[in-house]
Design a protein around this motif. Structure first.
Motif, mmCIF file in Angstrom:
data_model
loop_
_atom_site.group_PDB
_atom_site.id
_atom_site.type_symbol
_atom_site.label_atom_id
_atom_site.label_comp_id
_atom_site.label_asym_id
_atom_site.label_seq_id
_atom_site.Cartn_x
_atom_site.Cartn_y
_atom_site.Cartn_z
ATOM 1 N N THR A 34 32.776 -0.117 -6.626
ATOM 2 C CA THR A 34 33.709 -0.733 -7.569
ATOM 3 C C THR A 34 34.448 -1.889 -6.908
ATOM 4 O OG1 THR A 34 33.982 1.368 -8.730
ATOM 5 C CG2 THR A 34 35.683 -0.301 -9.083
ATOM 6 N N VAL A 35 34.930 -1.667 -5.701
ATOM 7 C CA VAL A 35 35.635 -2.716 -4.968
ATOM 8 C C VAL A 35 34.691 -3.878 -4.663
ATOM 9 C CG1 VAL A 35 36.679 -3.237 -2.728
ATOM 10 C CG2 VAL A 35 37.444 -1.252 -4.015
ATOM 11 N N CYS A 36 33.473 -3.566 -4.240
ATOM 12 C CA CYS A 36 32.501 -4.628 -3.948
ATOM 13 C C CYS A 36 32.186 -5.438 -5.198
ATOM 14 C CB CYS A 36 31.227 -4.044 -3.344
ATOM 15 S SG CYS A 36 31.447 -3.461 -1.652
ATOM 16 N N ASP A 37 32.034 -4.778 -6.343
ATOM 17 C CA ASP A 37 31.806 -5.493 -7.605
ATOM 18 C C ASP A 37 32.952 -6.457 -7.890
ATOM 19 O OD1 ASP A 37 29.394 -4.226 -8.074
ATOM 20 O OD2 ASP A 37 30.241 -2.757 -9.488
ATOM 21 N N TYR A 42 35.128 -11.859 -8.157
ATOM 22 C CA TYR A 42 36.212 -12.779 -7.822
ATOM 23 C C TYR A 42 35.704 -13.954 -6.984
ATOM 24 C CZ TYR A 42 40.559 -14.669 -6.066
ATOM 25 O OH TYR A 42 41.593 -15.526 -5.750
ATOM 26 N N CYS A 43 34.846 -13.656 -6.014
ATOM 27 C CA CYS A 43 34.368 -14.687 -5.090
ATOM 28 C C CYS A 43 33.082 -15.375 -5.557
ATOM 29 C CB CYS A 43 34.135 -14.083 -3.709
ATOM 30 S SG CYS A 43 35.636 -13.500 -2.913
ATOM 31 N N LEU A 45 29.972 -14.101 -5.540
ATOM 32 C CA LEU A 45 28.992 -13.821 -4.493
ATOM 33 C C LEU A 45 27.920 -12.875 -5.009
ATOM 34 C CD1 LEU A 45 31.438 -13.116 -1.524
ATOM 35 C CD2 LEU A 45 30.204 -15.240 -1.976
ATOM 36 N N ASP A 46 26.767 -12.889 -4.328
ATOM 37 C CA ASP A 46 25.683 -11.949 -4.618
ATOM 38 C C ASP A 46 25.558 -10.883 -3.535
ATOM 39 O OD1 ASP A 46 24.970 -13.316 -6.943
ATOM 40 O OD2 ASP A 46 23.670 -14.678 -5.809
ATOM 41 N N GLN A 47 26.057 -11.183 -2.333
ATOM 42 C CA GLN A 47 25.966 -10.267 -1.206
ATOM 43 C C GLN A 47 27.323 -10.178 -0.520
ATOM 44 O OE1 GLN A 47 22.903 -11.302 1.547
ATOM 45 N NE2 GLN A 47 21.407 -11.740 -0.043
ATOM 46 N N MET A 48 27.519 -9.084 0.198
ATOM 47 C CA MET A 48 28.776 -8.883 0.916
ATOM 48 C C MET A 48 28.692 -9.561 2.283
ATOM 49 S SD MET A 48 31.827 -7.615 1.032
ATOM 50 C CE MET A 48 31.835 -6.519 -0.361
ATOM 51 N N PRO A 49 29.513 -10.580 2.526
ATOM 52 C CA PRO A 49 29.557 -11.165 3.866
ATOM 53 C C PRO A 49 30.080 -10.141 4.867
ATOM 54 C CG PRO A 49 30.642 -12.583 2.264
ATOM 55 C CD PRO A 49 30.368 -11.281 1.591
ATOM 56 N N VAL A 50 29.530 -10.156 6.052
ATOM 57 C CA VAL A 50 29.943 -9.198 7.081
ATOM 58 C C VAL A 50 31.443 -9.308 7.344
ATOM 59 C CG1 VAL A 50 29.654 -8.556 9.509
ATOM 60 C CG2 VAL A 50 27.660 -9.169 8.140
ATOM 61 N N LEU A 51 31.965 -10.518 7.288
ATOM 62 C CA LEU A 51 33.386 -10.725 7.561
ATOM 63 C C LEU A 51 34.296 -10.150 6.473
ATOM 64 C CD1 LEU A 51 33.277 -14.351 8.987
ATOM 65 C CD2 LEU A 51 33.598 -12.216 10.251
ATOM 66 N N LEU A 52 33.735 -9.800 5.326
ATOM 67 C CA LEU A 52 34.536 -9.206 4.248
ATOM 68 C C LEU A 52 34.422 -7.681 4.206
ATOM 69 C CD1 LEU A 52 34.352 -11.360 0.979
ATOM 70 C CD2 LEU A 52 36.340 -10.712 2.302
ATOM 71 N N GLU A 53 33.565 -7.101 5.029
ATOM 72 C CA GLU A 53 33.357 -5.646 4.963
ATOM 73 C C GLU A 53 34.632 -4.862 5.251
ATOM 74 O OE1 GLU A 53 29.979 -4.390 7.263
ATOM 75 O OE2 GLU A 53 28.575 -5.354 5.878
ATOM 76 N N VAL A 110 44.468 -13.624 -0.517
ATOM 77 C CA VAL A 110 44.500 -14.516 0.643
ATOM 78 C C VAL A 110 43.224 -14.343 1.471
ATOM 79 C CG1 VAL A 110 45.702 -15.027 2.804
ATOM 80 C CG2 VAL A 110 47.006 -14.602 0.722
ATOM 81 N N GLN A 111 42.817 -13.096 1.711
ATOM 82 C CA GLN A 111 41.608 -12.850 2.488
ATOM 83 C C GLN A 111 40.354 -13.245 1.708
ATOM 84 O OE1 GLN A 111 44.118 -10.685 2.084
ATOM 85 N NE2 GLN A 111 44.514 -9.557 3.968
ATOM 86 N N LEU A 112 40.352 -13.018 0.396
ATOM 87 C CA LEU A 112 39.176 -13.294 -0.425
ATOM 88 C C LEU A 112 38.992 -14.786 -0.701
ATOM 89 C CD1 LEU A 112 39.533 -10.440 -3.071
ATOM 90 C CD2 LEU A 112 38.073 -10.463 -1.043
ATOM 91 N N GLN A 113 40.076 -15.529 -0.730
ATOM 92 C CA GLN A 113 40.021 -16.941 -1.099
ATOM 93 C C GLN A 113 39.071 -17.741 -0.211
ATOM 94 O OE1 GLN A 113 41.779 -17.641 -3.873
ATOM 95 N NE2 GLN A 113 40.829 -19.646 -3.935
ATOM 96 N N ALA A 114 39.017 -17.418 1.062
ATOM 97 C CA ALA A 114 38.149 -18.156 1.989
ATOM 98 C C ALA A 114 36.667 -18.005 1.645
ATOM 99 C CB ALA A 114 38.397 -17.684 3.418
ATOM 100 N N PHE A 115 36.309 -16.957 0.914
ATOM 101 C CA PHE A 115 34.910 -16.691 0.575
ATOM 102 C C PHE A 115 34.570 -17.065 -0.863
ATOM 103 C CE2 PHE A 115 36.022 -13.978 4.082
ATOM 104 C CZ PHE A 115 34.924 -14.087 4.913
#
Length: 120
Positions: A34-37, A42-43, A45-53, A110-115
Motif C-alpha cells: 500500500t505504501v509503495c503504491d 505520488y512520484c 514511478l514504476d519501480q522502487m528506487p533503492v534510495l527510497l526503500e 520532503v524525502q519523496l520530492q527528490a524522486f
C-alpha cells in the motif's frame, strides 16, 4: 509482474516494529505494498528506487501504528476510570496525528520530492 517490495524491506519493517515470527507477514506485506503504491503514484514511478526503500519502511511502520494493525494482540485498554466521584477518560485516537496513508505521504513529501517525475 514481480513484487514491488523486497524481502529486505519486509525484514526491516519487522525489525522497526519489533515483530518476530511470520504470522503477520501477509499483513505486513499488504501495508508495504500500500505504501509503495502511494509512493509510485505520488512520484510517478514504476519501480522502487533503492534510495527510497528505507523511507518506504518508515512510512509502512507509521501506517502500521496509526491504523493499529496487530492491535488484536494487545490487551484491551481502559477508556475511562472512575473512583468515587472522580472519573478520568482516556483518548482513544490513533497514535500520533496520522489519519491515513495520505497523511503519511504528506509527512514524507520532503524525502519523496527528490524522486518525483513530472506527469505529461
Amino acid at each position: 509482474m514481480t513484487s514491488k517490495i523486497s524481502t529486505t524491506m519486509l525484514t526491516k519493517l519487522k525489525q522497526v516494529l519489533g515483530i518476530t515470527g511470520t504470522e503477520q507477514d501477509s499483513l505486513l506485506q499488504l501495508v508495504l505494498e500500500t505504501v509503495c503504491d502511494e509512493i509510485f503514484n505520488y512520484c510517478n514511478l514504476d519501480q522502487m528506487p533503492v534510495l527510497l526503500e528505507n523511507v518506504a519502511v518508515r512510512m509502512a511502520a507509521d501506517m502500521w501504528r496509526s491504523e493499529r494493525y496487530g492491535s488484536e494482540q494487545l490487551p484491551p485498554a481502559a477508556k475511562s476510570v472512575s473512583r468515587g466521584d472522580v472519573s478520568t477518560s482516556f483518548d482513544t485516537k490513533p497514535i500520533g496525528d496520522i489519519r491515513g496513508v495520505k497523511d503519511i505521504v504528506d509527512n514524507y513529501k520532503v524525502q519523496l520530492q527528490a524522486f518525483r517525475k513530472p506527469r505529461w
